[in-house]
Enzyme design. Structure first.
Site, PDB file in Angstrom:
ATOM      1  CB  SER A 414      38.669  -9.940   1.783  1.00 52.98           C
ATOM      2  OG  SER A 414      37.670 -10.453   1.007  1.00 52.98           O
ATOM      3  CG  ASP A 415      34.459  -6.757   5.947  1.00 53.75           C
ATOM      4  OD1 ASP A 415      33.533  -7.429   5.527  1.00 53.75           O
ATOM      5  OD2 ASP A 415      34.283  -5.737   6.544  1.00 53.75           O
ATOM      6  CD1 TRP A 416      30.087 -10.715   1.607  1.00 55.24           C
ATOM      7  CD2 TRP A 416      31.834 -10.719   3.127  1.00 55.24           C
ATOM      8  NE1 TRP A 416      30.039 -12.025   1.936  1.00 55.24           N
ATOM      9  CE2 TRP A 416      31.064 -12.296   2.865  1.00 55.24           C
ATOM     10  CE3 TRP A 416      32.888 -11.047   3.825  1.00 55.24           C
ATOM     11  CZ2 TRP A 416      31.360 -13.369   3.506  1.00 55.24           C
ATOM     12  CZ3 TRP A 416      33.175 -12.153   4.614  1.00 55.24           C
ATOM     13  CH2 TRP A 416      32.518 -13.278   4.303  1.00 55.24           C
ATOM     14  CG  LEU A 417      33.112  -5.923  -2.980  1.00 55.98           C
ATOM     15  CD1 LEU A 417      32.578  -7.251  -3.189  1.00 55.98           C
ATOM     16  CD2 LEU A 417      31.936  -5.023  -3.614  1.00 55.98           C
ATOM     17  CB  ALA A 418      37.799  -5.415   2.325  1.00 55.12           C
TER      18      ALA A 418
END
Length: 1023
Positions: A414-418
C-alpha cells in the site's frame, strides 16, 4: 490607611492566574476602598481583612479554595444575600442585585477552575465555543445541501455501482522464471510461525525504524529472514546523505533515450544498495499526466502510455540489475492531488477515478503491464478509489487484472496509509501494509499487525491467503538475490546505514515512540555517489542535458559562441534575469523542496531527495565565456527596462512548480492552479524581450507544460528551451546545450497547448468536491494529451514529441515487413500455469500463548506488533450445519481466469512481433547530432463489434498512437539504417465485450517521423 491588598491571583500557580481584566479583581478593589472609609487602620490591624487573603503555603488551587476563611468563602460564593446587601450604599437594592450577579459570575469562574464536569458546565468559554461550533456546522450542512441541490445532475451521474469483484486472489509462483525463487520461499515460509508471517506483511509504524522511512516490522528471526527497508524514491534516495539528486522523471522522459533511462535506473539502484535499501519506491508511472496541471506528473516520464512504459521498463531493469527491488507506482488512476487522500482536504473520503475498461487497459494499465513484463518486484496501490472502490482493496484491479491477467509474481504494497480496511484489503489482493499504522498517521493502531493475527486464527483471512502474501514477499527477496547480499561497506550490518530523521551520527532508535530514549548509531555517512568520471554526477548531467527541449531558435541564435564578437568600444554585455537563474538560500532550504525559491531543479513532495549540491545557471555561467564578456545578474522577477536596453544578450529564467498535496507553496496546493508561469514569469519575459538590446533566450524550468502565449511571438524572444527539472547538475547541463557541446536532442514528453482548455474537459483538475465522495470522470481518457488535440483538430503551440536540433535530418526508404502470416483475430489460448504454486496446510494454527506477548516483553508505544494482548475473538466460527458435506469439501467461488492472461504482462502471444519497419536516417547538417525517430500507428477506419443479435457497435480510435521510437547519434553526413518492430498488442484494442485484445482485420497505416505531427513517411499495412 487600609491594609495592603494582595490580589487573589498572586497565590495561584502561573497557569491558573486570572486575566488582567478579570472582574473579580476589580470588584475586590471597589469593596476594599469602601471598607476603608468606615474603619481606621488601627481597627483593621487586629483582624484579617476579608479582602486580603492570608499568605498561602499551598499553590494548588483546590487546596487554596479549601483554605479560605469563612468570610472569604461567603464573599466568593455569594451565598448570603443579606451580607452583601449590608454593603449597599444606595439603599434601593440596585447595588445588591449587581453584586449578586457579579459574585455569581465569580462563583462560576472559581468552580470552573476546579476541573472535572464543573469546568465544562460553568465555563462560559466552553458554552460560547459550543454555540459557535453548532452554528458553523449548521452553515456547513446548509451550504453543502445547497451545493448539492445545484449540482444534482452531476451527483446523479455518478450514482453508479462499484467495480466487478474477483476472488480468490491468484497465487504467485506460476511462471517458470520465478519458480526457483518461489521454491526457496516456500521452504522458508513453511517453517515460519503465524507471528512471523504477520510480522513480514505489516510495517512497524511511522518513524519506527532507526534508519529509514520505513522498515518492515520485525524479521522472521527464527528462519533468518531480515527486516526489509523500503525507501523513496523515483529520482534518488530520499532523506539520505552522500547520494545523487538525479533529474526528475519528466526530464528523463524528455530524453527519449532508452540507454540513458537504464543508466539512471542502475545508478539509483546501486546507491540504494550501498545505503542498505531493499526496496526503492519507484519508478512512478501514475499519474500518467491526463491532467496537465496534476501536481505529481513530474515524477513520471510523460503523458503517453508507450513513452511512460518504455522509460519505466528501462528504469526497472536498471534498478534491479543491482539487486534492489523496484516498485511500480501508483496503481492506479492517481491523476490529481486534490482529494486523493481521505481527510487531507477536509473530506472524509478519497476521490473516485471513474474509468471504463477499454481506456483503463489501453492507456493507464499499459505502463504497469510492461513493468510486470520487466519482472518488477513490487507494485504500490494508490490512495484514491477507482470506480468507487479503494485501490488497495479493489479485487478487480489487484486480483483480477494485476495478479491474474497480467501474471504479477511480486507483492502489492500500500501507499503510506492508503489501506482503508483489514480483512477486505487482504482478500482484495494487498500483500503488505505500509507503514503499518491504520487509518491515521502514527497512532499505533494497525489494520493488520495483531488484527491480521486474529483474522487468521478465526479464519476471516484464510491461511491460504496469508501464506501467499508472505511467499510473494520472500520470493521477491530471493528473485533479486538479496539472500546473498553482503553487508554495506565499510562496517554495515546488512541493513540501512542512514537515518531519515536526523543528520547526526547517533540518534533515537525508535523516534516515533513517545518516551523511548534508546539510542543507536543511525548514520554511517557512506558515500554512494561514486568518484571522478565514474561518479553518478556524470549520468545526472547527461540526462539533464538530453532532457532539455529546444522549441524555438530564430536565426540560429543558439548555440551561443564562447567568444562572441565584442563591440570595439565596450565588452560584450550579457544580462541574466529571473529568480530561477540563481541559487536559493540553500538547495534544501524547504522540507521536501516545498517552496519555489531560486532555480527549480525538482518538484516537491515525497518523490524528492536532499541535494548534495546544486549548480545553478548563474554558477555555471560565471566562467562560460572565453573572451571579454561582461555578465550582469538580475536574479529577481521584477526588472526595469533600463536593466536590459544596453545588453547584447538577455538570458531569462522562469519556472512553474508543483508537488504532492500534503504541501502547499505559493498558493499552490499540490496541483497547479493553471498552466502559466509562476512568480510573475510572463511579465518578466515580456519586459526583458521588449527592451533588450539583443536577442532574448528564455529558459523554462517546469514540472510540465506551460502556456507561453503571452510572449512566445514577441520578436525579441528568439530562443526558448524547456529545461524541465534537471537535478543537481542543472547549470552545467544547461551550458552543454546553450553552447552546443551537445546537440539539442530533447523532445517534448507532452503537448504544449495554447490554453488549458485545449486539453479537453477530461483533463481538468477537480478543485472543488462535487459529491460526498468526489467523482472524477475519465470518459475521454482514451484521448489523452496529443490524442485529444488530434481528434478535435486543435493546433497546439508545440506538439507531443517535438524538439529542434542544431543539425538537419532526412528520413528515406521506409519498408514494412510482415513477421506473421494471417495472424488470428484473438491471441492464442491462455497457456496453463508453467509450474504449480506453493501449497501449504490451509488450517489455521491453534490459538494459544504463542500468539500472545511473551512474558516480560518490553512494549514500545505506537510500535506495530503482530502479538495479541488476549485470545478474544480468535475462535473460528462453527461449521454451518445446513451445508452439505464437510467443510473441506466446500470449494469457494472462483472467478474465471482471464483469456488475456497466462504470462508476465499478459498472454505471451500479445508480445509476438507481427511487423518490422525499416528506414534510413541521415544527418544532412554540418554538426554532429542526435535524432528521435518516432513510429505511430493509425487503426483501420471502420471496426465494428457485435453488441447484440442484430446491431453492431463502431469502435472508435485515436487518429494515431505512438507505438515505438529509437534515438540515434550521427556525425555530419552520416547515414544509418534503423528498424523498429510492432507486436500483436501494439495493433490490438481492448474489447470490453470479449474481455480480450482484438487485432482488427483491416488496413492500418504506419507513420514515421520526428513528432506526432511531423511524420514525413507513411505506408499502409494489412495484417
Amino acid at each position: 490607611m487600609p491594609k495592603s491588598y494582595t490580589p487573589v491571583h498572586d497565590s495561584i500557580p502561573e497557569e491558573d492566574h486570572f486575566s488582567s481584566d478579570d472582574e473579580s479583581n476589580f470588584r475586590l478593589h471597589r469593596i476594599d476602598r469602601s471598607a476603608s472609609r468606615s474603619q481606621s487602620p488601627k481597627e483593621n490591624e487586629g483582624e484579617p481583612s476579608i479582602l486580603a487573603p492570608l499568605v498561602r503555603k499551598s499553590t494548588d488551587f483546590e487546596t487554596y479554595l479549601d483554605s479560605l476563611t469563612e468570610d472569604e468563602q461567603q464573599l466568593l460564593s455569594a451565598s448570603k444575600d443579606h451580607d452583601i446587601e449590608d454593603l449597599d450604599r444606595f439603599g434601593d437594592g440596585t447595588a445588591a442585585a449587581r453584586r449578586r450577579f457579579s459574585e455569581s459570575k465569580k462563583r462560576r469562574k472559581l468552580l470552573a477552575k476546579r476541573g472535572g464536569w464543573r469546568a465544562v458546565y460553568y465555563s462560559k468559554t466552553w458554552w460560547r465555543t459550543l454555540v459557535v461550533v453548532i452554528i458553523a456546522l449548521g452553515l456547513l450542512v446548509w451550504g453543502f445541501l445547497k451545493y448539492a441541490s445545484t449540482r444534482g445532475d452531476i451527483w446523479e451521474e455518478y450514482d453508479m455501482p462499484g467495480p466487478d469483484s474477483y476472488f480468490p486472489t491468484p497465487k504467485g509462483g506460476t511462471l517458470k522464471h520465478w519458480a526457483e525463487s518461489y521454491e526457496k520461499a516456500s521452504k522458508l515460509v513453511e517453517r515460519m510461525t503465524l507471528i512471523e508471517k504477520v510480522n513480514i506483511t505489516t510495517g512497524t509504524g511511522w518513524q519506527m525504524g532507526i534508519n529509514s522511512k520505513l522498515t518492515i516490522s520485525g524479521p522472521a528471526a527464527l528462519v533468518g529472514f531480515p527486516s526489509l527497508c523500503l525507501q523513496d524514491g523515483p529520482l534518488g534516495i530520499r532523506f539520505a546523505d552522500h547520494i545523487t539528486a538525479f533529474p526528475a522523471g519528466i526530464t528523463t522522459g524528455a530524453t527519449w533515450n532508452r540507454d540513458l533511462m537504464r543508466q539512471r535506473g542502475a545508478a539509483i539502484g546501486l546507491e540504494a544498495r550501498l545505503k542498505g535499501v531493499n526496496v526503492i519506491l519507484g519508478p512512478s508511472m501514475g499519474p500518467l499526466g491526463m491532467m496537465p496541471a496534476g501536481g505529481r506528473n513530474w515524477e513520471g516520464f510523460g503523458s503517453d502510455p508507450v513513452l511512460q512504459a518504455v522509460a519505466a521498463v528501462e528504469t526497472i531493469h536498471g534498478i534491479q540489475s543491482n539487486g534492489v527491488m523496484a516498485t511500480a507506482k501508483h496503481y492506479i488512476m492517481n491523476e490529481q492531488e486534490h482529494f486523493r487522500q481521505p481527510n487531507e482536504w477536509g473530506i472524509p473520503y478519497a476521490l473516485s477515478s471513474n474509468i471504463d475498461d477499454r481506456a483503463l487497459h489501453e492507456v493507464f494499465l499499459w505502463p504497469f503491464a510492461e513493468s510486470i513484463r520487466a519482472d518488477v518486484a513490487s507494485v504500490m496501490c494508490s490512495y484514491n478509489q477507482v470506480n468507487n472502490s479503494h485501490a488497495c482493496e479493489n479485487s478487480k484491479l489487484l486480483n483480477g487484472i494485476l495478479k491474474d491477467e497480467l501474471g504479477f509474481q511480486g507483492f502489492v504494497q500500500s501507499d503510506w496509509l492508503a489501506q482503508r480496511s483489514g480483512v477486505n484489503s487482504a482478500l482484495g489482493g494487498l500483500d503488505m501494509s505500509m507503514p503499518g499504522d491504520g487509518l491515521h498517521w502514527a497512532d499505533g493502531r494497525s489494520l493488520w499487525g495483531s488484527e491480521l493475527t486474529r483474522a487468521a486464527l478465526n479464519t476471516s483471512v484464510p491461511m491460504e491467503r496469508l501464506n501467499d502474501m508472505v511467499t510473494r514477499i520472500v520470493a521477491a527477496w530471493y528473485q533479486l538475490g538479496q539472500d546473498s547480499w553482503e553487508s554495506p561497506a565499510p562496517d554495515g550490518d546488512g541493513g540501512p546505514n542512514f537515518s531519515s530523521w536526523t543528520d547526526d551520527e547517533f540518534g533515537f532508535r525508535y523516534p516515533g515512540s513517545p518516551g523511548d530514549t534508546s539510542a543507536a548509531r543511525v548514520n554511517r555517512f557512506i558515500d554512494a555517489q561514486g568518484r571522478g568520471e565514474e561518479g553518478h554526477w556524470n549520468i545526472a548531467r547527461k540526462v539533464a542535458a538530453e532532457g532539455i527541449v529546444l522549441v524555438k531558435n530564430v536565426g540560429g541564435v543558439l548555440p551561443l559562441s564562447r567568444s562572441p564578437r565584442a563591440n570595439a568600444e565596450r565588452p560584450y554585455r550579457v544580462g541574466v534575469y529571473g529568480d530561477d537563474g540563481g541559487p536559493a538560500a540553500g538547495p534544501n532550504i524547504c522540507t521536501d523542496r516545498g517552496c519555489n525559491s531560486g532555480t527549480l531543479a525538482m518538484g516537491w513532495g515525497s518523490g524528492t531527495v536532499e541535494f548534495p549540491y546544486l549548480i545553478s545557471p548563474i554558477d555555471a555561467l560565471q566562467g562560460a565565456w572565453q573572451s571579454d564578456v561582461q555578465m550582469t545578474p538580475y536574479l529577481r522577477n521584477a526588472v526595469m527596462p533600463a536593466d536590459t536596453s544596453d545588453k547584447d544578450l538577455c538570458l531569462v529564467f522562469v519556472n512553474a512548480d508543483s508537488g504532492e498535496g500534503y504541501i502547499s507553496a505559493g498558493g499552490i496546493h499540490g496541483d497547479r492552479n493553471n498552466l502559466f508561469l509562476q512568480k510573475g514569469g510572463d511579465t518578466l519575459v515580456h519586459t526583458v524581450a521588449t527592451n533588450c538590446g539583443g536577442p532574448t533566450v528564455v529558459v523554462v524550468h517546469a514540472v510540465g507544460p506551460v502556456i507561453v502565449e503571452p510572449w512566445i511571438d514577441l520578436p525579441g524572444v528568439q530562443a526558448v528551451l524547456f529545461a524541465h527539472l534537471p537535478g543537481e547538475e542543472s547549470g552545467n547541463a544547461l551550458l552543454d546545450v546553450l553552447f552546443g557541446d551537445v546537440d539539442a536532442s530533447g523532445r517534448l514528453p507532452y503537448t504544449v497547448g495554447k490554453s488549458l482548455e485545449d486539453y479537453g474537459p477530461g483533463a481538468q483538475v477537480l478543485y472543488e468536491p462535487n459529491a460526498p465522495v468526489p467523482q472524477v470522470d475519465f470518459s475521454d481518457a482514451l484521448y489523452i494529451d496529443h490524442r485529444y488535440f488530434d481528434r478535435n483538430n486543435i493546433n497546439p503551440r508545440y506538439e507531443f514529441g517535438f524538439g529542434l536540433s542544431y543539425t538537419k535530418w532526412e528520413l528515406t526508404n521506409m519498408k514494412i515487413t510482415r513477421l506473421q502470416r494471417n495472424p488470428s483475430r484473438l491471441p492464442a489460448a491462455r497457456p496453463p500455469d508453467a509450474v504449480a504454486p506453493p501449497s501449504y496446510d490451509a488450517n489455521p494454527p491453534l490459538a494459544n500463548e504463542s500468539v500472545l506477548f511473551p512474558p516480560g516483553f518490553r512494549i514500545l508505544s505506537k510500535y506495530i506488533y503482530p502479538y495479541l494482548p488476549t485470545l478474544e475473538a480468535t475462535t473460528p466460527p462453527p461449521p454451518n450445519p445446513e451445508a452439505s458435506g464437510s467443510a473441506t469439501d466446500q470449494k469457494p467461488h472462483r472467478t474465471k481466469p482471464s483469456d488475456a492472461g497466462g504470462g508476465a504482462g499478459g498472454n505471451p502471444s500479445l508480445y509476438e512481433e507481427v511487423a518490422r519497419i525499416d528506414l534510413t536516417v541521415q544527418n544532412t547538417g554540418t554538426r554532429s547530432g542526435q535524432q528521435v525517430i518516432q513510429l505511430y500507428v493509425s487503426f483501420p477506419h471502420t471496426v465494428t463489434e457485435s453488441s447484440g443479435q442484430k446491431s453492431h457497435e463502431n469502435i472508435d480510435f485515436p487518429d494515431r498512437v505512438l507505438r515505438n521510437f529509437t534515438k540515434i547519434s550521427l556525425a555530419p553526413g552520416q547515414k544509418m539504417d534503423v528498424n523498429m518492430t510492432l507486436t500483436r498488442k501494439d495493433l490490438s484494442y481492448w474489447s470490453v465485450r470479449e474481455q480480450n485484445w482484438v487485432l482488427p482485420k483491416d488496413e492500418f497505416y504506419f507513420w514515421v517521423g520526428y513528432s506526432s505531427r511531423n511524420l514525413p513517411l507513411g505506408k499502409p499495412f494489412d495484417p
